[in-house]
Scaffold this motif. Structure first.
Motif, PDB file in Angstrom:
ATOM      1  N   LEU A 165       0.814  -1.226   0.000  1.00 49.54           N
ATOM      2  CA  LEU A 165       0.000   0.000   0.000  1.00 49.54           C
ATOM      3  C   LEU A 165       0.845   1.273   0.000  1.00 49.54           C
ATOM      4  O   LEU A 165       0.687   2.155  -0.838  1.00 49.54           O
ATOM      5  N   ARG A 166       1.772   1.349   0.963  1.00 51.25           N
ATOM      6  CA  ARG A 166       2.507   2.612   1.142  1.00 51.25           C
ATOM      7  C   ARG A 166       3.423   2.941  -0.050  1.00 51.25           C
ATOM      8  O   ARG A 166       3.323   4.039  -0.601  1.00 51.25           O
ATOM      9  N   PRO A 167       4.285   1.994  -0.470  1.00 53.01           N
ATOM     10  CA  PRO A 167       5.126   2.331  -1.632  1.00 53.01           C
ATOM     11  C   PRO A 167       4.305   2.619  -2.885  1.00 53.01           C
ATOM     12  O   PRO A 167       4.643   3.530  -3.650  1.00 53.01           O
ATOM     13  N   TRP A 168       3.218   1.856  -3.080  1.00 55.65           N
ATOM     14  CA  TRP A 168       2.391   2.096  -4.275  1.00 55.65           C
ATOM     15  C   TRP A 168       1.749   3.487  -4.196  1.00 55.65           C
ATOM     16  O   TRP A 168       1.697   4.220  -5.168  1.00 55.65           O
ATOM     17  N   ARG A 169       1.262   3.832  -3.000  1.00 54.16           N
ATOM     18  CA  ARG A 169       0.605   5.136  -2.828  1.00 54.16           C
ATOM     19  C   ARG A 169       1.586   6.267  -3.111  1.00 54.16           C
ATOM     20  O   ARG A 169       1.253   7.247  -3.773  1.00 54.16           O
ATOM     21  N   ASN A 170       2.823   6.100  -2.622  1.00 50.72           N
ATOM     22  CA  ASN A 170       3.833   7.140  -2.869  1.00 50.72           C
ATOM     23  C   ASN A 170       4.151   7.242  -4.349  1.00 50.72           C
ATOM     24  O   ASN A 170       4.320   8.327  -4.890  1.00 50.72           O
ATOM     25  N   PHE A 171       4.203   6.082  -5.003  1.00 47.05           N
ATOM     26  CA  PHE A 171       4.533   6.076  -6.426  1.00 47.05           C
ATOM     27  C   PHE A 171       3.371   6.622  -7.251  1.00 47.05           C
ATOM     28  O   PHE A 171       3.557   7.440  -8.162  1.00 47.05           O
ATOM     29  N   ALA A 172       2.148   6.176  -6.925  1.00 47.37           N
ATOM     30  CA  ALA A 172       0.997   6.412  -7.817  1.00 47.37           C
ATOM     31  C   ALA A 172       0.146   7.609  -7.394  1.00 47.37           C
ATOM     32  O   ALA A 172      -1.069   7.607  -7.574  1.00 47.37           O
ATOM     33  N   GLY A 173       0.783   8.616  -6.827  1.00 49.41           N
ATOM     34  CA  GLY A 173       0.083   9.885  -6.567  1.00 49.41           C
ATOM     35  C   GLY A 173      -1.060   9.782  -5.580  1.00 49.41           C
ATOM     36  O   GLY A 173      -2.057  10.487  -5.723  1.00 49.41           O
ATOM     37  N   GLY A 174      -0.937   8.877  -4.587  1.00 48.24           N
ATOM     38  CA  GLY A 174      -1.957   8.799  -3.537  1.00 48.24           C
ATOM     39  C   GLY A 174      -2.932   7.644  -3.727  1.00 48.24           C
ATOM     40  O   GLY A 174      -3.826   7.449  -2.901  1.00 48.24           O
ATOM     41  N   CYS A 175      -2.767   6.855  -4.773  1.00 46.71           N
ATOM     42  CA  CYS A 175      -3.696   5.747  -5.047  1.00 46.71           C
ATOM     43  C   CYS A 175      -3.604   4.667  -3.957  1.00 46.71           C
ATOM     44  O   CYS A 175      -2.514   4.219  -3.615  1.00 46.71           O
ATOM     45  N   GLU A 176      -4.750   4.239  -3.439  1.00 48.85           N
ATOM     46  CA  GLU A 176      -4.785   3.180  -2.422  1.00 48.85           C
ATOM     47  C   GLU A 176      -5.274   1.889  -3.086  1.00 48.85           C
ATOM     48  O   GLU A 176      -6.454   1.752  -3.398  1.00 48.85           O
ATOM     49  N   CYS A 177      -4.318   0.971  -3.275  1.00 48.19           N
ATOM     50  CA  CYS A 177      -4.630  -0.221  -4.072  1.00 48.19           C
ATOM     51  C   CYS A 177      -5.537  -1.197  -3.315  1.00 48.19           C
ATOM     52  O   CYS A 177      -6.056  -2.130  -3.927  1.00 48.19           O
ATOM     53  N   ASN A 178      -5.745  -0.994  -2.010  1.00 49.04           N
ATOM     54  CA  ASN A 178      -6.538  -1.971  -1.245  1.00 49.04           C
ATOM     55  C   ASN A 178      -7.917  -1.434  -0.853  1.00 49.04           C
ATOM     56  O   ASN A 178      -8.541  -1.949   0.067  1.00 49.04           O
ATOM     57  N   ARG A 179      -8.399  -0.430  -1.556  1.00 47.01           N
ATOM     58  CA  ARG A 179      -9.665   0.199  -1.157  1.00 47.01           C
ATOM     59  C   ARG A 179     -10.858  -0.643  -1.623  1.00 47.01           C
ATOM     60  O   ARG A 179     -10.944  -1.015  -2.792  1.00 47.01           O
ATOM     61  N   ALA A 180     -11.794  -0.871  -0.689  1.00 51.31           N
ATOM     62  CA  ALA A 180     -12.999  -1.670  -1.007  1.00 51.31           C
ATOM     63  C   ALA A 180     -14.089  -0.718  -1.517  1.00 51.31           C
ATOM     64  O   ALA A 180     -15.081  -0.444  -0.838  1.00 51.31           O
TER      65      ALA A 180
END
Ligand SMILES: C[S@@+](CC[C@H](N)C(=O)[O-])C[C@H]1O[C@@H](n2cnc3c(N)ncnc32)[C@H](O)[C@@H]1O
Length: 219
Positions: free
Chosen positions: A168-183
């Motif tokens: 979550l955290r590295p992806w969010r930092n990379f992808a401009g705030g995107c949360e990959c685990n959001r339901a």
């Protein structure tokens, strides 16, 4: 086991410099995913757009080519300046008439019950406050209005969901705030929407954003 969305200290917003880089690399980064399926997905979804349409977080404008003639007015909201510049360029290139508005999904500068279709493609994962954004969507939609969406969401597979939490955290930092685990679909329902959605795989992209839902939500 109940799916939980990881709760941690409030993340700091992405820096403007990084957002500028993201706007520049966005189209090349998603190119493979667009080519092997997402472009068709956008086309099928937007065939149902009608009337006054408001798109949230329109990004570089990858939906522009897919809006049908039944759309009478197109308002594109996008809070990021670098994305807005690219969006304006694409509109000029395609000769498409639309209004670009600097606004986040959490604060739509639109009157109540004034919109027929809200479009959100890959945005509800990124908004800072999804509940507030869904509240705004509900507010601006006419009683017979619709939210059309394609979103990547929390995985139903425990293993992939655990990977989404881990990255979550590295992806969010990379992808401009995107949360990959959001339901996101569960959030829509919790916010009072009736949701009809199909599940797909976002092929050509990293596995943590594979689980994709596309559909329509109404009040
Ligand atoms: C993954 S991109 C998707 C872009 C475009 N919708 C697409 O389908 O290609 C996420 C977009 O959401 C925008 N965004 C970020 N925070 C937002 C917010 N609070 N409200 C609306 N859009 C937001 C970003 O600037 C970016 O353009």
């Amino acid at each position: 086991m109940t799916d939980t969305v990881s709760s941690e200290v409030q993340p700091s917003p992405p820096s403007r410099a990084w957002l500028r880089i993201m706007a520049r690399v966005y189209d090349p980064f998603v190119w493979l995913g667009e080519t092997v399926g997402m472009r068709n997905r956008r086309h099928e979804l937007l065939a149902d757009a009608r009337g006054r349409v408001v798109e949230l977080g329109a990004g570089t404008g990858l939906n522009m080519a897919h809006y049908p003639d039944a759309v009478t007015e197109l308002v594109l909201t996008e809070p990021d300046e670098a994305m807005r510049r690219r969006l304006a360029r694409r509109l000029r290139r395609q000769g498409r008439a639309a209004q670009i508005v600097d606004a986040p999904g959490e604060r739509l500068p639109l009157p109540d019950a004034s919109v027929d279709t809200v479009v959100s493609t890959l945005v509800l994962c990124t908004v800072e406050d999804p509940e507030r954004t869904l509240g705004e969507i509900a507010r601006v939609l006419r009683p017979d209005g619709q939210l059309l969406f394609v979103e990547h969401v929390r995985a139903s597979s425990r293993f992939l969901a655990a990977c989404q939490d881990y990255f979550l955290r590295p992806w969010r930092n990379f992808a401009g705030g995107c949360e990959c685990n959001r339901a996101t679909v569960e959030l829509m329902r919790a916010c009072g929407f009736t949701v009809a959605a199909e599940h797909f795989v976002w092929r050509g992209m990293p596995a943590i954003v594979h689980p994709l839902v596309a559909g329509r939500a109404t009040r």
